[in-house]
Write a protein that holds these residues in place. Structure first.
Motif, PDB file in Angstrom:
ATOM      1  N   ARG A  84      42.304  33.430  64.050  1.00 34.33           N
ATOM      2  CA  ARG A  84      42.888  32.677  62.933  1.00 34.33           C
ATOM      3  C   ARG A  84      43.132  31.246  63.341  1.00 34.33           C
ATOM      4  O   ARG A  84      43.408  30.974  64.497  1.00 34.33           O
ATOM      5  CB  ARG A  84      44.278  33.208  62.580  1.00 34.33           C
ATOM      6  N   GLU A  86      45.123  27.557  61.551  1.00 33.79           N
ATOM      7  CA  GLU A  86      46.056  27.178  60.503  1.00 33.79           C
ATOM      8  C   GLU A  86      46.159  25.661  60.391  1.00 33.79           C
ATOM      9  O   GLU A  86      46.155  24.963  61.393  1.00 33.79           O
ATOM     10  CB  GLU A  86      47.414  27.780  60.896  1.00 33.79           C
ATOM     11  N   CYS A  88      48.702  22.869  58.652  1.00 32.29           N
ATOM     12  CA  CYS A  88      50.020  22.717  58.052  1.00 32.29           C
ATOM     13  C   CYS A  88      50.420  21.245  58.199  1.00 32.29           C
ATOM     14  O   CYS A  88      50.826  20.824  59.270  1.00 32.29           O
ATOM     15  CB  CYS A  88      50.996  23.632  58.772  1.00 32.29           C
ATOM     16  N   HIS A  97      49.536  24.038  53.298  1.00 33.72           N
ATOM     17  CA  HIS A  97      49.484  25.082  54.323  1.00 33.72           C
ATOM     18  C   HIS A  97      48.262  25.934  54.038  1.00 33.72           C
ATOM     19  O   HIS A  97      48.114  26.497  52.957  1.00 33.72           O
ATOM     20  CB  HIS A  97      50.750  25.949  54.311  1.00 33.72           C
ATOM     21  N   GLN A  99      45.762  28.886  55.944  1.00 29.01           N
ATOM     22  CA  GLN A  99      45.475  29.753  57.081  1.00 29.01           C
ATOM     23  C   GLN A  99      44.112  30.395  56.860  1.00 29.01           C
ATOM     24  O   GLN A  99      43.825  30.888  55.762  1.00 29.01           O
ATOM     25  CB  GLN A  99      46.544  30.836  57.234  1.00 29.01           C
TER      26      GLN A  99
END
Length: 134
Positions: A84, A86, A88, A97, A99
């Motif tokens: 994963r 991300e 942000c 945000h 992901q």
């Protein structure tokens, strides 16, 4: 890894994970990598989307593109594709945000079919070109 393996690796990454970008916000995939020279000087890693088709070829990753500079395949010591990633941060005046889950298990299965050695864990898929002994 030989040239054919590197090209197949990047082709499969683009096929399974989608197209990378130099921007975390815009990228459909993400990785980090280091070179043998960096390992022996400061051990830092770069992080960007994987090179798109046309950004890599017979000798390595081309100048420009997602990785910003040329990387001969023989110079790459370690490449990590996290399960994963991300984003942000503020983007165009709004807090964003995002992901992204990367399909590294599917990628791993295809890499096995093509005989491309790699390591897969619950955290990441890795190409470790540095051999080690305990």
């Amino acid at each position: 890894m030989n040239t054919k393996d590197w090209i197949k690796f990047f082709d499969l990454c683009n096929q399974v994970l989608g197209e990378g970008d130099y921007s975390l916000y815009h990228s459909k995939n993400w990785c980090s990598w280091t070179t043998f020279k960096r390992v022996t000087s400061d051990a830092l890693y770069w992080a960007r989307g994987l090179p798109k088709a046309g950004e890599y070829g017979e000798h390595g990753v081309n100048d420009g593109g997602n990785w910003g500079q040329p990387f001969p395949y023989t110079s790459i010591a370690h490449l990590i594709i996290p399960r994963r990633f991300e984003f942000c941060d503020m983007y165009q005046g709004q807090f964003v945000h995002k992901q992204t889950e990367q399909e590294i298990d599917r990628l791993s299965a295809l890499l096995h079919e093509h005989g491309i050695e790699h390591i897969i864990s619950e955290w990441a898929l890795e190409l470790r070109l540095i051999s080690g002994r305990a």
